[in-house]
Design an enzyme around this catalytic site. Structure first.
Site, PDB file in Angstrom:
ATOM      1  N   GLY A  34       6.725  -2.400  -3.345  1.00  0.00           N
ATOM      2  CA  GLY A  34       6.073  -1.095  -3.303  1.00  0.00           C
ATOM      3  C   GLY A  34       6.590  -0.158  -4.367  1.00  0.00           C
ATOM      4  N   PRO A  64       0.843  -1.200   0.000  1.00  0.00           N
ATOM      5  CA  PRO A  64       0.000   0.000   0.000  1.00  0.00           C
ATOM      6  C   PRO A  64       0.876   1.247   0.000  1.00  0.00           C
ATOM      7  CG  PRO A  64       0.081  -0.963   2.204  1.00  0.00           C
ATOM      8  CD  PRO A  64       0.851  -1.882   1.308  1.00  0.00           C
ATOM      9  N   CYS A  86       3.850   2.804   9.058  1.00  0.00           N
ATOM     10  CA  CYS A  86       3.953   4.074   8.349  1.00  0.00           C
ATOM     11  C   CYS A  86       4.840   5.050   9.130  1.00  0.00           C
ATOM     12  CB  CYS A  86       2.577   4.696   8.136  1.00  0.00           C
ATOM     13  SG  CYS A  86       2.637   6.290   7.291  1.00  0.00           S
TER      14      CYS A  86
END
Length: 319
Positions: A213, A4, A89
């Site tokens: 990613g 993500p 994150c």
């Protein structure tokens, strides 16, 4: 797996990547607060392409009751196979409020929220995406926390929060140490940009799979390359691929999709002759028709196109 990435891994991009054989796609990170307060933009982020299966939705949050409410909203959404909790994150606006990698400073809370999601969710699987620690590596503590949770698999990014995305900070040996101490599947993530990288990481960590990613942004065919163990670009027309991605952006977002697609064109054009001038033109694009003509003119003709089989199919749990 496709990682993500905020601002990149939306429905149009995931639709493109899925055709190159990625097994599991994941939504952009979604704030549990935004989900609970029915932010219109947030609800749109839950949408998926019909070809996305299995499909994971990643949420971020550190307040148990808010997370519970967010999961209950996800329970009502069709087509979601996995609920993933972001514990990695590094963005200050996320981590400084205790979300994302901020949870790595309070592993007991991380475990509590992970088990709350597992208890509340009606979806088939619950997963975690973590880094190796906040300001220092704590692989053994992380392994113990994973074992105290009831999640089905984990994704480990091989850096701490403070390491950011520094290439020299990647630590696959710590991922291997976690893998050796847990009894659920582990997916390795970080600095995997080729089929050779994927093989090396799998061998070095003992991981069950890899998550890609940033490398997928400029080369969405990397999943095809890993699957076929090659550095060759698959049989595609690059121009047609980019136009398909562009068309999906305009279809999904309307004219605003042209502006949003600028960053993708920057990535796609990297190392192309005249890329710098093209980026200057791209930065002024706003009209869908003019933008499409510009894309057609810039990208050259190559050939390929074939359907790619999916390797991984998640088995539905039986109660």
């Amino acid at each position: 797996m496709l990682a993500p990435l905020a601002g990149y891994t939306d429905l149009p991009f995931r639709s493109v990547v899925k055709k190159f054989g990625v097994d599991i796609t994941v939504s952009e990170m979604i704030s549990s607060h935004a989900l609970v307060y029915a932010n219109k933009k947030t609800l749109k982020m839950l949408e998926k392409s019909p070809i996305e299966s299995p499909y994971a939705v990643q949420i971020a949050g550190s307040k148990p009751e808010v997370v519970r409410s967010a999961v209950e909203i996800l329970n009502a959404q069709e087509g979601i196979d996995i609920v993933d909790l972001n514990c990695g994150c590094p963005a200050p606006k996320v981590a400084n409020h205790g979300n994302g990698s901020g949870l790595l400073k309070d592993l007991s809370l991380l475990i509590k929220i992970a088990n709350l999601i597992k208890q509340t969710s009606t979806k088939s699987y619950v997963s975690l995406k973590l880094r190796l620690g906040f300001d220092k590596k704590i692989p053994l503590e992380i392994a113990a926390a994973i074992n105290e949770s009831n999640v089905d698999y984990v994704v480990i990014h091989g850096r701490t929060r403070c390491d950011g995305y520094k290439k020299d900070k990647i630590d696959y040996d710590s991922i291997a140490a976690i893998k050796q101490r847990i009894n659920i599947p582990l997916i390795a993530n970080g600095e995997i940009a080729s089929a050779a990288d994927a093989r090396m990481v799998l061998d070095r960590t003992g991981a069950n799979g890899v998550m890609i990613g940033r490398a997928a942004i400029k080369a969405p065919w990397i999943f095809w390359q890993i699957r076929h163990n090659t550095n060759e670009i698959p049989p595609i027309v690059r121009k047609d691929l980019i136009l398909e991605h562009f068309d999906k952006m305009v279809e999904f977002y309307g004219p605003r999709g042209v502006v949003m697609f600028r960053k993708n064109l920057h990535a796609y054009s990297k190392n192309y002759p005249g890329a710098s001038e093209f980026r200057n033109i791209v930065n002024a694009m706003s009209d869908p028709n003019e933008a499409r003509v510009c894309i057609e003119e810039f990208f050259g003709q190559e050939y390929i196109a074939e359907e790619l089989p999916q390797l991984v199919h998640l088995n539905k749990r039986t109660s």
